[in-house]
Design an enzyme around this catalytic site. Structure first.
Site, PDB file in Angstrom:
ATOM      1  N   SER A  39      31.880  35.535  35.880  1.00 26.67           N
ATOM      2  CA  SER A  39      33.086  34.758  36.183  1.00 26.67           C
ATOM      3  C   SER A  39      33.176  34.521  37.682  1.00 26.67           C
ATOM      4  O   SER A  39      33.046  35.469  38.469  1.00 26.67           O
ATOM      5  CB  SER A  39      34.306  35.540  35.691  1.00 26.67           C
ATOM      6  OG  SER A  39      35.485  34.836  35.945  1.00 26.67           O
ATOM      7  N   ALA A  40      33.434  33.265  38.071  1.00 32.69           N
ATOM      8  CA  ALA A  40      33.375  32.905  39.497  1.00 32.69           C
ATOM      9  C   ALA A  40      34.460  33.568  40.344  1.00 32.69           C
ATOM     10  O   ALA A  40      34.227  33.906  41.508  1.00 32.69           O
ATOM     11  CB  ALA A  40      33.472  31.377  39.643  1.00 32.69           C
ATOM     12  N   HIS A  41      35.643  33.769  39.759  1.00 32.96           N
ATOM     13  CA  HIS A  41      36.750  34.216  40.632  1.00 32.96           C
ATOM     14  C   HIS A  41      36.639  35.679  41.046  1.00 32.96           C
ATOM     15  O   HIS A  41      37.415  36.148  41.877  1.00 32.96           O
ATOM     16  CB  HIS A  41      38.114  33.911  39.996  1.00 32.96           C
ATOM     17  CG  HIS A  41      38.552  34.815  38.901  1.00 32.96           C
ATOM     18  ND1 HIS A  41      39.446  35.839  39.118  1.00 32.96           N
ATOM     19  CD2 HIS A  41      38.248  34.856  37.583  1.00 32.96           C
ATOM     20  CE1 HIS A  41      39.676  36.461  37.957  1.00 32.96           C
ATOM     21  NE2 HIS A  41      38.959  35.872  37.022  1.00 32.96           N
ATOM     22  N   CYS A  56      52.001  46.953  30.802  1.00 29.60           N
ATOM     23  CA  CYS A  56      53.396  47.018  30.387  1.00 29.60           C
ATOM     24  C   CYS A  56      53.514  46.284  29.061  1.00 29.60           C
ATOM     25  O   CYS A  56      53.285  45.088  28.980  1.00 29.60           O
ATOM     26  CB  CYS A  56      54.280  46.378  31.434  1.00 29.60           C
ATOM     27  SG  CYS A  56      55.994  46.834  31.229  1.00 29.60           S
ATOM     28  N   GLY A 115      35.473  34.250  32.255  1.00 31.07           N
ATOM     29  CA  GLY A 115      34.691  35.376  31.744  1.00 31.07           C
ATOM     30  C   GLY A 115      35.163  35.738  30.341  1.00 31.07           C
ATOM     31  O   GLY A 115      34.354  36.086  29.478  1.00 31.07           O
ATOM     32  N   THR A 149      34.426  18.163  28.703  1.00 28.87           N
ATOM     33  CA  THR A 149      33.894  17.624  29.959  1.00 28.87           C
ATOM     34  C   THR A 149      33.837  18.729  31.005  1.00 28.87           C
ATOM     35  O   THR A 149      34.791  19.494  31.165  1.00 28.87           O
ATOM     36  CB  THR A 149      34.784  16.456  30.444  1.00 28.87           C
ATOM     37  OG1 THR A 149      34.804  15.492  29.401  1.00 28.87           O
ATOM     38  CG2 THR A 149      34.255  15.842  31.733  1.00 28.87           C
ATOM     39  N   GLN A 191      32.257  42.079  36.432  1.00 31.16           N
ATOM     40  CA  GLN A 191      32.528  42.833  37.670  1.00 31.16           C
ATOM     41  C   GLN A 191      31.257  43.159  38.450  1.00 31.16           C
ATOM     42  O   GLN A 191      31.333  43.681  39.560  1.00 31.16           O
ATOM     43  CB  GLN A 191      33.275  44.132  37.351  1.00 31.16           C
ATOM     44  CG  GLN A 191      34.697  43.934  36.875  1.00 31.16           C
ATOM     45  CD  GLN A 191      35.644  43.430  37.966  1.00 31.16           C
ATOM     46  OE1 GLN A 191      35.322  43.453  39.166  1.00 31.16           O
ATOM     47  NE2 GLN A 191      36.811  42.960  37.555  1.00 31.16           N
TER      48      GLN A 191
HETATM   49  C1  PLP Z   1      35.061  43.407  33.161  1.00 31.66           C
HETATM   50  C2  PLP Z   1      35.804  42.125  32.975  1.00 31.66           C
HETATM   51  N1  PLP Z   1      35.464  41.318  31.971  1.00 31.66           N
HETATM   52  C3  PLP Z   1      36.072  40.143  31.762  1.00 31.66           C
HETATM   53  C4  PLP Z   1      37.099  39.733  32.576  1.00 31.66           C
HETATM   54  C5  PLP Z   1      37.752  38.423  32.300  1.00 31.66           C
HETATM   55  O1  PLP Z   1      37.337  37.454  33.220  1.00 31.66           O
HETATM   56  P1  PLP Z   1      38.222  36.138  33.432  1.00 31.66           P
HETATM   57  O2  PLP Z   1      39.387  36.557  34.284  1.00 31.66           O
HETATM   58  O3  PLP Z   1      37.321  35.173  34.121  1.00 31.66           O
HETATM   59  O4  PLP Z   1      38.643  35.688  32.082  1.00 31.66           O
HETATM   60  C6  PLP Z   1      37.502  40.543  33.638  1.00 31.66           C
HETATM   61  C7  PLP Z   1      38.629  40.145  34.492  1.00 31.66           C
HETATM   62  O5  PLP Z   1      39.387  40.956  34.953  1.00 31.66           O
HETATM   63  C8  PLP Z   1      36.836  41.764  33.843  1.00 31.66           C
HETATM   64  O6  PLP Z   1      37.166  42.578  34.840  1.00 31.66           O
END
Ligand code: PLP
Length: 396
Positions: free
Chosen positions: A200-202, A326, A73, A238, A180
Site C-alpha cells: 500500500s502506497a500510503h 473503540c 492494501g 479506470t 507494513q
Molecule cells: C498490516 C496492514 N495490512 C493492511 C493494511 C490496510 O492498508 P490500507 O490502509 O491501504 O487499506 C494496513 C493498514 O494499516 C496494515 O497495517
C-alpha cells in the site's frame, strides 16, 4: 507566536507524502487521458501506468505483469481471499494468524461464514508464528496460508520465506500482507517464495487510496471487482493514474533512501527505548527484540491507559496511537497484544510509537520528556478511580 512543529510518531498509521511524490503527482495531473483509450491522451496515460508498474514490480523482484493496482492494501488482501472462491472443494481450507490486520481477519471470517474451514495460528510472546503449529495444521485440504510479513502494532517480522516453503511442500498457496514491510525492509517475492503479496502506497510516503497486489504468474485468481478489462481483466475500473504515479515515485525514493533511513531509525528507536527504560523503569516492551521493523516501538505502562497517554501527548503536539479499538462504547484491548499473552490491563496501557523518515533526535527527546510527565500523572489518576479515566469511566 509560531505554532510549534507537530511531532508525528504514527508512521504505521500513515505517512506524509514525500516532497518528490507530491511533485510527481502534480505532474501526473496533466496526464488526463484514460489509459484504455486509443489516442494520444490515452497512450500517455497508459505509458504512465505501465512505467509505474515496472518500477514497483522491480522493487519487489516481480515481473510487471504480476502486479495489479488496487484501491488499497485492504482491497489487495481481500482480493487474495476472493481468489480462492473457485478452489476445488477438496482443497479449500485457509490458515492465517491471530495477529493479522483486521482486513485479513474479516476476509477470513467472511470465508468461514460461507463454510470454508479457517484455522488461526497462535504466536509466541514476541509475536512470531509457531512453525510447529503451522506444520501440524497444514494438510492436503489447505488452499491458502496468509501470514503478514511485519505486524503493524508490534513490528514483529515473520520468517515468511520459511513459512512459504512449508506451505509449498504441502501444495498450498502462500500470501503475505507486506503492507507494513514494503519500503521499510527489503522485500523480494522470489526470496520469500510468495504466491501473493500485498502492499500500500500510503505506508511508504505515497498517496492514500492506491495499493498493489503481486500475483505470481499462474497462481489462481478471480477478480474482486468485475467490469472492464483493466489490469488484464483482474481488476476492473479506470486506473488511478495520479495515485499510481505517486506510488511509483514513492518506491523510487524508497529505493534511494530506505537502507540509510532504516539504520537511522533503528538508532533513534534504541535511544527512545533506553530513554523510556531510564525514566519509566516499570515500562515493558512488546514485539521481537531483533526481528522488528526499524521504526516501530510498542510499549506498555502499568496502571494507566494507552488512550489517556495518547490524548495527553496529542495536547502537546505529539502523535502516537494505541492498538485498542473503540467498539460500542467500550475499549477492547488490541487483539495483537492479547495474542502475545498480555493481560488485558497491560494491553490497555500500551501505545505504539512509529518513527519515520523525518523523525529527529529532538523529536525523540521531546517525546521522552512528555511521556515521563504524562505517565506519572495519568498513572496517579488511574489509581484515583474509574471516574478519572480519560473517557470519564466509559471505557470499562
Ligand atoms: C498490516 C496492514 N495490512 C493492511 C493494511 C490496510 O492498508 P490500507 O490502509 O491501504 O487499506 C494496513 C493498514 O494499516 C496494515 O497495517
Amino acid at each position: 507566536m509560531d505554532k510549534p512543529r507537530a511531532t508525528y510518531l504514527d508512521h504505521n498509521a500513515t505517512t506524509p507524502l514525500h516532497p518528490e511524490v507530491k511533485k510527481a503527482m502534480t505532474e501526473a495531473m496533466e496526464v488526463f487521458g484514460n489509459p484504455s483509450s486509443y489516442h494520444e491522451a490515452g497512450r500517455q496515460a497508459r505509458e504512465l501506468v505501465e512505467n509505474s508498474r515496472r518500477v514497483i514490480a522491480d522493487f519487489i523482484g516481480a515481473k510487471p505483469e504480476e502486479i495489479i493496482f488496487t484501491g488499497s492494501g485492504s482491497e489487495a488482501n481481500n482480493a487474495v481471499f476472493n481468489a480462492l472462491s473457485n478452489q476445488p472443494p477438496a482443497r479449500r481450507e485457509i490458515i492465517t494468524t491471530s495477529i493479522e490486520h483486521p482486513c485479513v481477519l474479516r476476509a477470513a471470517a467472511h470465508m468461514a461464514e460461507s463454510g470454508v474451514p479457517v484455522h488461526y495460528l497462535d504466536v509466541d510472546e514476541t509475536g512470531k508464528v509457531y512453525l510447529d503449529q503451522l506444520e501440524s495444521t497444514l494438510n492436503d485440504a489447505t488452499a491458502l496460508v496468509s501470514v503478514m510479513t511485519a505486524n503493524n502494532e508490534i513490528g514483529t517480522i515473520q520468517d515468511v520465506g520459511r513459512i512459504a516453503k512449508m506451505c509449498h511442500e504441502r501444495g498450498s498457496l502462500f500470501h503475505t500482507d507486506a503492507v507494513q514491510a514494503v519500503g521499510k525492509i527489503p522485500v523480494n517475492v522470489n526470496e520469500i517464495g510468495a504466491d501473493y503479496l500485498s502492499s500500500s502506497a500510503h505506508k511508504l510516503y505515497g498517496p492514500k487510496g492506491i495499493g498493489a497486489l503481486y500475483i505470481r504468474q499462474g497462481a489462481p485468481f478471480e477478480p474482486l471487482i468485475q467490469g472492464g478489462h483493466q489490469e488484464r481483466g483482474r481488476r476492473a475500473g479506470t486506473e488511478n493514474t495520479i495515485g499510481i504515479a505517486g506510488f511509483a515515485k514513492a518506491i523510487e525514493m524508497r529505493k534511494a533512501e530506505m537502507a540509510e533511513e532504516a539504520a537511522h531509525l533503528a538508532m533513534l528507536k534504541l535511544a527512545l527505548r533506553q530513554g523510556i527504560e531510564r525514566v519509566i523503569p516499570e515500562a515493558t516492551f512488546n514485539g521481537h527484540p531483533t526481528d522488528s521493523l526499524p521504526g516501530t516501538l510498542n510499549v506498555s505502562f502499568a496502571q494507566t491507559r494507552g488512550e489517556a497517554i495518547q490524548l495527553a501527548l496529542d495536547l502537546e503536539g505529539i502523535a502516537v496511537s494505541t492498538g485498542s479499538a473503540c467498539s460500542s462504547g467500550s475499549l477492547d484491548p488490541s487483539h495483537v497484544l492479547v495474542a502475545i499473552g498480555l493481560p488485558a490491563a497491560q494491553a490497555l496501557g500500551s501505545i505504539r510509537i512509529n518513527l519515520g523518515r523525518t523523525t529527529t533526535p529532538a523529536d525523540i527527546e521531546q517525546a521522552l520528556q512528555a511521556l515521563a510527565r504524562i505517565v506519572t500523572r495519568t498513572g496517579r489518576a488511574a489509581h484515583a478511580g474509574p471516574g478519572d479515566c480519560c473517557c470519564g469511566g466509559q471505557c470499562g
